[in-house]
Design an enzyme around this catalytic site. Structure first.
Site, PDB file in Angstrom:
ATOM      1  CB  VAL A 194       1.022  10.302   7.864  1.00 37.13           C
ATOM      2  CG1 VAL A 194      -0.372  10.678   8.090  1.00 37.13           C
ATOM      3  CG2 VAL A 194       1.766  11.784   8.153  1.00 37.13           C
ATOM      4  CE  LYS A 212      -3.173   6.870  -1.595  1.00 36.63           C
ATOM      5  NZ  LYS A 212      -3.884   6.857  -0.391  1.00 36.63           N
ATOM      6  N   GLY A 271      -3.709   5.660  11.843  1.00 37.16           N
ATOM      7  CA  GLY A 271      -3.046   4.609  12.712  1.00 37.16           C
ATOM      8  C   GLY A 271      -2.771   3.513  12.126  1.00 37.16           C
ATOM      9  CB  SER A 272      -3.381   1.888   8.920  1.00 39.69           C
ATOM     10  OG  SER A 272      -2.979   3.002   7.893  1.00 39.69           O
ATOM     11  CB  SER A 310     -10.254  -1.587  -3.573  1.00 40.63           C
ATOM     12  OG  SER A 310      -9.410  -0.902  -4.543  1.00 40.63           O
ATOM     13  CE  LYS A 343      -3.611  -2.580   2.906  1.00 39.12           C
ATOM     14  NZ  LYS A 343      -2.597  -3.613   3.344  1.00 39.12           N
ATOM     15  CE  LYS A 400      -6.054  -2.653  -3.136  1.00 38.70           C
ATOM     16  NZ  LYS A 400      -6.026  -4.154  -2.897  1.00 38.70           N
ATOM     17  NE  ARG A 419       6.127  10.638   0.693  1.00 39.64           N
ATOM     18  CZ  ARG A 419       5.462  10.044   1.543  1.00 39.64           C
ATOM     19  NH1 ARG A 419       6.337   8.966   2.312  1.00 39.64           N
ATOM     20  NH2 ARG A 419       4.036   9.726   1.711  1.00 39.64           N
ATOM     21  CD  GLU A 457       3.124  12.130  -1.122  1.00 38.49           C
ATOM     22  OE1 GLU A 457       3.067  11.331  -0.043  1.00 38.49           O
ATOM     23  OE2 GLU A 457       4.053  12.796  -1.304  1.00 38.49           O
TER      24      GLU A 457
END
Length: 620
Positions: A452, A407, A447-448, A404, A364, A419, A536, A539
């Site tokens: 970030v 993105k 929090g995954s 999914s 991901k 995806k 990046r 992105e």
């Protein structure tokens, strides 16, 4: 009767004797004549025995002093009233009533009510700290409570005996409560007055006691407290309080979910229960943020078995231990395997025959998959989907749910394109399949792993700087439990071939997110520097909204819509993709992007973007 209740019973019996004696004392103006003193002592054993019998018969000893309340006072009043009639009646029957002043018969129950009831209330007040003057808490932290409802009242009762906290006032936007008192604490104004009140009273801490408030209301309260320079805590969620999982006084620091989350999901629990009850459910990637939460949510709907399928040994061990501790009655199978390994996947399906399959396995991280890992992104995200989907179909699974991402909407990077290609693979399988393929898209979850939020926490703990790619970059966020609940809801509703999109709410500027996290850490924005590092590879500055009304159709659930996405036109798509993945030849990123572009026309690689930009500049 245990020892504590025996002591309560003995207290009431002794109180009856004391009340009888003091009644004589008061009747004769504190100087009892000798003849009446002898009479008083002679009748005392009878008075004590009669009261003991009445108290025992009426169960006066059953109430706990720690929780003495109006029902206890009513019980005491009844017992004392019965005893007040029983004493003269019994003494008359025994022929020993004469000589006792009638005033004593009146004063005794009044004094007994005062002693028995007063001692109980005094004990409760002592336990709750109400008898201790404020000067006994010289080191207590002064607290303002935001909210003046039932949660605030319960919180004040729990904090009354605390030596750590001292509540000095309440704030509530209900004008009708201004100037009133809740459990002895005055409502000093509205929530908007928090700064003025805090400065006037020297308050250091605020507690938000509004568990039923919306996230918008809670965010406003937090922002006002932050501007006032207060540390902010909150009581638990209303659902946890009602369920009895926690006490209202178990308040905790404000977390990011409290500010960025949304109102609770109204899950069709009956429908999801009927969907999962008694079925074997397989979750591929059961240790990721969404996969693990799906396992926890599914455990509440009485599945026949949950098959935990995972390639990471330690991750599988961890969630297996969690299930043994938290859900010991839920049958599980802990299976190590790679979702791309068709032989292993077929063996697992042949053994457990899952009826519902959730496929959450994927790479991901956008920048990591954009260059040298591009081909591996295709292999992992697409091939694993094709393998698990085909095996699920061949073994009679009722539903296959692909987790999914946003993105995949007009993808601008390899990860998003893979995806989208995985979605197309499921769509290609649907027309001739009895298995119903359901796709669910959503954005970032708080929090995954690799997100970030954990990164910002680490950087803040080190003192900064907090790195943000661009001042204007925005993303959509939702909590992990909310995302998992909506995935279950979509899985239950899906008829096959749909792409469900979740309502992600309003986008959040990542720079604002960083500032909020700094403040929630108890620091000022000036204490931790924010550094902008540039976008990046792969992105986007803005993610496209998922639930756009022009591109989606409504469903019966307000937070779920169905995307009007293009279906694959190439009937040989699956075979072409699998054949290339088995014999890729050149695995250079340019070749990978070229192949993805051929299968996913809406994919716009960086090189095409730059060419379009140069063309527009040349025309200008």
């Amino acid at each position: 009767m245990n020892f504590r209740r025996l002591m309560v019973f003995a207290h009431d019996v002794v109180a009856a004797g004391v009340a009888w004696t003091v009644a004589f004392w008061l009747r004769f103006n504190l100087d009892v004549p000798k003849e009446y003193e002898a009479l008083m002592l002679a009748r005392l054993p009878w008075v004590i025995a009669i009261h003991a019998a009445v108290f025992w018969a009426l169960g006066l000893y059953r109430g706990l002093w720690r929780y003495a309340s109006l029902p206890d006072m009513q019980r005491i009043l009844l017992a004392v009233g019965v005893a007040a009639l029983a004493v003269p009646a019994t003494l008359t029957l025994l022929g020993i009533r004469f000589g006792v002043p009638r005033t004593v018969y009146v004063l005794t129950p009044l004094l007994l009510m005062l002693i028995a009831g007063g001692n109980r209330l005094a004990y409760r007040a002592l336990k709750e700290g109400r008898l201790a003057p404020l000067i006994t808490k010289p080191k207590a932290t002064t607290v303002l409570v935001l909210g003046a409802g039932s949660a605030a009242a319960a919180l004040l009762k729990d904090l009354a005996a605390s030596t750590q906290w001292r509540v000095v006032g309440l704030l509530d936007d209900d004008a009708g409560k201004r100037g009133a008192e809740v459990v002895g604490v005055k409502v000093l104004g509205g929530i908007g007055d928090v700064r003025a009140v805090a400065e006037r009273l020297g308050v250091e801490q605020a507690v938000i006691a509004m568990p039923s408030a919306t996230h918008g209301e809670r965010k406003r309260a937090v922002d006002l407290c932050t501007v006032a320079g207060l540390s902010v805590m909150t009581v638990p969620a209303l659902s946890d309080i009602v369920a009895g999982n926690v006490s209202v006084s178990a308040f905790r620091p404000i977390e990011l979910d409290d500010l960025l989350g949304r109102d609770p999901v109204e899950l069709d629990s009956a429908g999801v229960h009927a969907f999962l009850d008694g079925k074997t459910v397989l979750i591929a990637d059961c240790v990721g943020a969404i996969g693990a939460e799906l396992c926890r949510q599914i455990a509440h709907f009485t599945p026949a078995r949950i098959v935990l399928y995972e390639v990471s040994e330690f991750g599988l061990y961890s969630i297996m231990q969690e299930f043994r501790d938290r859900y010991p009655s839920v049958p599980i199978a802990s299976v190590i395997g790679d979702a791309k390994d068709e032989r292993r996947v077929r063996a697992v399906f042949a053994q457990y025959r899952p009826k519902v399959v959730f496929h959450a396995a994927a790479y991901k991280h956008v920048p990591l998959m954009e260059e040298e890992n591009a081909f591996q992104a295709v292999v992992n995200n697409v091939l694993s989907t094709v393998v698990v989907a085909r095996v699920a179909e061949s073994h009679g699974a009722e539903k296959f749910v692909l987790v999914s991402t946003d993105k995949a909407v007009n993808p601008a990077n390899v990860m998003g394109a893979t995806k989208r290609l995985a979605e197309m693979a499921c769509q290609a399988l649907q027309p001739e399949s009895c298995t119903r393929f359901v796709i669910v898209r959503f954005g970032n979850v708080l929090g995954s792993t690799g997100s970030v939020v954990p990164r910002f926490r680490q950087q803040i703990a080190r003192g900064g700087p907090v790195t943000v790619t661009h001042p204007d970059i925005q993303r959509y966020f939702m909590s992990i439990p909310e995302a998992a609940q909506l995935v279950l809801q979509a899985a239950m509703m899906g008829k096959g071939g749909e792409i469900f999109v979740l309502d992600m709410g309003e986008p959040v500027r990542i720079a604002d997110l960083a500032k909020q996290m700094i403040r929630l850490s108890g620091l000022a924005e000036s204490d931790v520097r924010i550094e902008y590092t540039g976008l990046r590879p792969g992105e986007k500055l803005y993610e496209e909204p998922l639930a756009d009304a022009e591109k989606t159709l409504p469903t019966p659930h307000p937070k779920l819509r169905v995307a009007q996405a293009r279906t694959p036109e190439n009937g040989k798509l699956l075979n072409e993709v699998v054949e290339w993945l088995m014999n890729p030849g050149d695995q250079a990123v340019s070749r990978v992007r070229e192949k993805l572009r051929g299968w996913v026309p809406e994919y716009t690689p960086p090189d095409i973007k730059s060419c379009a930009t140069r063309t527009r500049q040349g025309v200008a």
